[in-house]
Design a protein around this motif. Structure first.
Motif, PDB file in Angstrom:
ATOM      1  N   GLN A 114       1.314 -29.961  22.643  1.00  0.00           N
ATOM      2  CA  GLN A 114       0.232 -30.776  23.175  1.00  0.00           C
ATOM      3  C   GLN A 114       0.748 -31.826  24.156  1.00  0.00           C
ATOM      4  O   GLN A 114       0.236 -31.990  25.262  1.00  0.00           O
ATOM      5  N   GLN A 115       1.822 -32.495  23.709  1.00  0.00           N
ATOM      6  CA  GLN A 115       2.397 -33.549  24.547  1.00  0.00           C
ATOM      7  C   GLN A 115       2.917 -32.979  25.867  1.00  0.00           C
ATOM      8  O   GLN A 115       2.726 -33.564  26.929  1.00  0.00           O
ATOM      9  N   MET A 116       3.548 -31.810  25.816  1.00  0.00           N
ATOM     10  CA  MET A 116       4.100 -31.178  27.017  1.00  0.00           C
ATOM     11  C   MET A 116       2.988 -30.800  27.981  1.00  0.00           C
ATOM     12  O   MET A 116       3.094 -30.982  29.189  1.00  0.00           O
ATOM     13  N   ARG A 117       1.911 -30.310  27.436  1.00  0.00           N
ATOM     14  CA  ARG A 117       0.778 -29.944  28.298  1.00  0.00           C
ATOM     15  C   ARG A 117       0.270 -31.176  29.032  1.00  0.00           C
ATOM     16  O   ARG A 117      -0.028 -31.145  30.213  1.00  0.00           O
ATOM     17  N   GLU A 118       0.188 -32.269  28.276  1.00  0.00           N
ATOM     18  CA  GLU A 118      -0.312 -33.496  28.895  1.00  0.00           C
ATOM     19  C   GLU A 118       0.632 -33.993  29.979  1.00  0.00           C
ATOM     20  O   GLU A 118       0.217 -34.674  30.917  1.00  0.00           O
ATOM     21  N   LEU A 119       1.914 -33.630  29.832  1.00  0.00           N
ATOM     22  CA  LEU A 119       2.889 -34.054  30.841  1.00  0.00           C
ATOM     23  C   LEU A 119       2.919 -33.086  32.024  1.00  0.00           C
ATOM     24  O   LEU A 119       3.666 -33.272  32.985  1.00  0.00           O
ATOM     25  N   GLY A 120       2.143 -32.031  31.903  1.00  0.00           N
ATOM     26  CA  GLY A 120       2.044 -31.090  33.018  1.00  0.00           C
ATOM     27  C   GLY A 120       2.974 -29.893  32.928  1.00  0.00           C
ATOM     28  O   GLY A 120       3.151 -29.164  33.897  1.00  0.00           O
ATOM     29  N   ALA A 121       3.568 -29.679  31.752  1.00  0.00           N
ATOM     30  CA  ALA A 121       4.456 -28.525  31.592  1.00  0.00           C
ATOM     31  C   ALA A 121       3.696 -27.403  30.888  1.00  0.00           C
ATOM     32  O   ALA A 121       2.634 -27.620  30.310  1.00  0.00           O
ATOM     33  N   HIS A 122       4.261 -26.214  30.931  1.00  0.00           N
ATOM     34  CA  HIS A 122       3.615 -25.058  30.313  1.00  0.00           C
ATOM     35  C   HIS A 122       4.465 -24.557  29.151  1.00  0.00           C
ATOM     36  O   HIS A 122       5.689 -24.458  29.273  1.00  0.00           O
ATOM     37  N   CYS A 123       3.831 -24.248  28.054  1.00  0.00           N
ATOM     38  CA  CYS A 123       4.568 -23.782  26.879  1.00  0.00           C
ATOM     39  C   CYS A 123       4.215 -22.337  26.593  1.00  0.00           C
ATOM     40  O   CYS A 123       3.080 -21.900  26.811  1.00  0.00           O
ATOM     41  N   MET A 124       5.197 -21.583  26.066  1.00  0.00           N
ATOM     42  CA  MET A 124       4.912 -20.198  25.695  1.00  0.00           C
ATOM     43  C   MET A 124       5.833 -19.746  24.563  1.00  0.00           C
ATOM     44  O   MET A 124       6.871 -20.363  24.299  1.00  0.00           O
ATOM     45  N   THR A 125       5.368 -18.721  23.883  1.00  0.00           N
ATOM     46  CA  THR A 125       6.115 -18.199  22.752  1.00  0.00           C
ATOM     47  C   THR A 125       7.519 -17.806  23.187  1.00  0.00           C
ATOM     48  O   THR A 125       7.718 -17.315  24.288  1.00  0.00           O
ATOM     49  N   LEU A 126       8.469 -18.026  22.276  1.00  0.00           N
ATOM     50  CA  LEU A 126       9.878 -17.817  22.594  1.00  0.00           C
ATOM     51  C   LEU A 126      10.514 -17.006  21.479  1.00  0.00           C
ATOM     52  O   LEU A 126      10.402 -17.357  20.307  1.00  0.00           O
ATOM     53  N   SER A 127      11.195 -15.914  21.841  1.00  0.00           N
ATOM     54  CA  SER A 127      11.758 -15.081  20.769  1.00  0.00           C
ATOM     55  C   SER A 127      13.154 -14.604  21.125  1.00  0.00           C
ATOM     56  O   SER A 127      13.682 -14.941  22.171  1.00  0.00           O
ATOM     57  N   HIS A 128      13.713 -13.810  20.204  1.00  0.00           N
ATOM     58  CA  HIS A 128      15.059 -13.240  20.393  1.00  0.00           C
ATOM     59  C   HIS A 128      16.089 -14.292  20.674  1.00  0.00           C
ATOM     60  O   HIS A 128      16.592 -14.379  21.789  1.00  0.00           O
ATOM     61  N   PRO A 129      16.500 -15.037  19.764  1.00  0.00           N
ATOM     62  CA  PRO A 129      15.952 -15.100  18.404  1.00  0.00           C
ATOM     63  C   PRO A 129      14.835 -16.131  18.326  1.00  0.00           C
ATOM     64  O   PRO A 129      14.717 -16.987  19.181  1.00  0.00           O
ATOM     65  N   THR A 130      14.056 -16.014  17.250  1.00  0.00           N
ATOM     66  CA  THR A 130      13.051 -17.022  16.950  1.00  0.00           C
ATOM     67  C   THR A 130      13.756 -18.159  16.221  1.00  0.00           C
ATOM     68  O   THR A 130      14.364 -17.942  15.178  1.00  0.00           O
ATOM     69  N   VAL A 131      13.701 -19.295  16.847  1.00  0.00           N
ATOM     70  CA  VAL A 131      14.329 -20.457  16.208  1.00  0.00           C
ATOM     71  C   VAL A 131      13.253 -21.198  15.441  1.00  0.00           C
ATOM     72  O   VAL A 131      12.308 -21.728  16.028  1.00  0.00           O
ATOM     73  N   GLU A 132      13.372 -21.212  14.118  1.00  0.00           N
ATOM     74  CA  GLU A 132      12.348 -21.916  13.340  1.00  0.00           C
ATOM     75  C   GLU A 132      12.966 -22.643  12.172  1.00  0.00           C
ATOM     76  O   GLU A 132      14.043 -22.288  11.683  1.00  0.00           O
ATOM     77  N   ARG A 133      12.260 -23.662  11.743  1.00  0.00           N
ATOM     78  CA  ARG A 133      12.804 -24.521  10.692  1.00  0.00           C
ATOM     79  C   ARG A 133      11.635 -25.239  10.016  1.00  0.00           C
ATOM     80  O   ARG A 133      10.747 -25.760  10.689  1.00  0.00           O
ATOM     81  N   PRO A 134      11.643 -25.274   8.693  1.00  0.00           N
ATOM     82  CA  PRO A 134      10.543 -25.957   7.994  1.00  0.00           C
ATOM     83  C   PRO A 134      10.562 -27.461   8.255  1.00  0.00           C
ATOM     84  O   PRO A 134      11.623 -28.070   8.337  1.00  0.00           O
TER      85      PRO A 134
END
Lengths: 299, 299
Positions: free
Chosen positions: A246-266
């Motif tokens: 949300q914050q990135m969008r407001e700053l004018g950047a574009h976000c998209m799904t990122l994989s290989h590898p999927t970096v995730e953390r609880p």
DNA sequence: CACACTTACGATATTCGTAAGGATT
DNA sequence: AATCCTTACGAATATCGTAAGTGTG
């Protein structure tokens, strides 16, 4: 000397009549008489001068009167104070959260919390992930919000959701046309990210190293907002937790799904084991856990 | 919330053990457990976190701890204060006495009183007879010492002794040779006495008028000491209450029995009816009544 | 298995209300 | 005679301690 006796004393001193005072106390005259008698005996002298037709305070009774008043006021205030704490009409919750969470997800949750418990104050410490852990461990705060820590941290972790890193690119970049992107492709552009002590940076390096991907950082900053701006202005690309979308969008950047590898953390709530939460903290805890935002387990 | 519960809370909070706290309170663990449980229920939440193996304070318990401490300290202080008052280990007696009494008879009596009750303070107002009555009536003082007032004064009078007027003459006066003297003889010398509002003056005029004796005052003053000095220096004679004898002797004047008529008037303690005395005032009252000085009924 | 708190239950104390007593207006 | 506080006594209630229950190290 019991609280009941003092209340009885005050009631009698006020109305100067055992009968009237008895009514106000929902007590029979006889019981009241016995109560005052017991108080007088415990103190060693008479507090009232009774002449069957008139009740008046003895000098000692007059001396007790202001003391008794203060005593009861203090007593009742203390009782009210505790009761209000328990009933969430008063109190303060201290919370530490990493800045990205505090900035992006916390406000709407706190709004819900505040409308449910308007009298509860919340102190937010937005500090970096490591300091969140430290503050919870040192009992500087009751609740912490951070990435899941090492078991060695000795803290209780209650997961809220699992954060997955997303790619951040300039809105006018050719990459922005795709729905998703993978790491090798993303890393072909200059990479902008946070400076080294940051947990986001550490996480990235760990995950990518495990996949034999080399991370060369073109520009680094210690503020997410700066990184966002840099990306938006086409100076490079980045990857960051989904909670920043949300914050990135407001700053004018574009976000998209990122994989290989999927970096995730609880990401979840840190509490100190063996230390019960205050009623107020428990309420905020419950609000966090049951926030609709997290019901999917992801953002 | 009762005092007992708070004491139990503090004991447990201090030792963090129900068993130990129970011993200190002379209470079984079970009773203590019930007591704390009742307190917690009355406040609406837990104060201790019990894990069968360890007892610790909840945040609310920690909040209560300082409150409870203050509460109990105040409570015990108030209790002690009252107890000390009743046991005459503390307190203040307010007393008004006419100056001649305050100056001549009171000091040895107060000495006795003080050695019996070293912690009791006494406030002495030495004011003229009328003001003694006034101060007792207005409850400015608890005890007054004065001549017996009119019944219309509405005050309780407890006689200490009956004062008889004595003649005061210069030590080197021919009159000083006699054992006693009568009024007609005394009045042949210039008469020195107190100024008009004084009760001594009023009493003299009333008594002598009743006996058809004419009082012509040569010199008047408003201080007994001045009158004494004047007499001692041979400027005239005087008559005054027997309680001044000692003082007159010290001023160098000679006192002797005075008759035809004998002017006498009871002196005693004035108290306000329907208003019980404080324990301290009662003690001074008793000391006064049983003073050996007054056992003869006269000086 | 030992320890520490909780719960259950019977016994004991305390407290309460009704009724009678005493004193004052 | 009416009112108000005190005392007496039986009943209701609360509190306490012993003992059994439960969970933890």
């Amino acid at each position: 000397m019991t609280a009941k006796q003092i209340r009885a004393f005050l009631a009698v001193a006020q109305s100067l009549s055992f009968a009237q005072a008895g009514e106000r106390l929902h007590l029979s005259q006889s019981a009241l008489s016995l109560t005052i008698k017991a108080l007088e005996e415990s103190l060693g002298g008479r507090l009232f001068s009774r002449t069957t037709r008139q009740v008046s305070l003895t000098p000692e009774g007059e001396a007790l009167l202001p003391l008794a008043r203060r005593l009861l006021v203090d007593w009742d205030n203390a009782e009210d104070h505790l009761r209000q704490r328990f009933s969430l009409q008063q109190g303060r919750v201290t919370l530490a959260a990493m800045p990205s969470f505090a900035c992006n997800l916390l406000p709407p949750i706190l709004k819900t919390f505040h409308s449910a418990h308007p009298r509860l104050n919340v102190t937010i410490n937005d500090v970096i992930n490591e300091q969140v852990i430290e503050m919870v461990r040192d009992r500087k705060v009751e609740l912490g919000i951070a990435f899941e820590p090492q078991p060695a941290s000795q803290l209780t972790f209650t997961a809220l959701y699992t954060d997955r890193f997303v790619a951040v690119v300039a809105a006018d970049s050719p990459l922005a046309q795709c729905d998703s992107i993978d790491w090798p492709m993303l890393l072909q552009a200059p990479f902008i990210t946070l400076q080294r002590p940051s947990t986001v940076r550490i996480l990235l390096e760990e995950h990518l190293a495990a996949c034999d991907l080399k991370l060369s950082v073109a520009v680094e900053s210690h503020q997410l907002a700066t990184v966002g701006r840099l990306v938006a202005n086409g100076l490079g690309v980045s990857a960051m937790p989904a909670l920043c979308v949300q914050q990135m969008r407001e700053l004018g950047a574009h976000c998209m799904t990122l994989s290989h590898p999927t970096v995730e953390r609880p990401i979840g709530i840190l509490t100190k084991p063996d230390h019960e939460l205050s009623a107020a903290a428990q309420a905020l805890f419950d609000t966090l856990v049951s926030a609709p935002l997290f019901s999917a387990g992801r953002l």
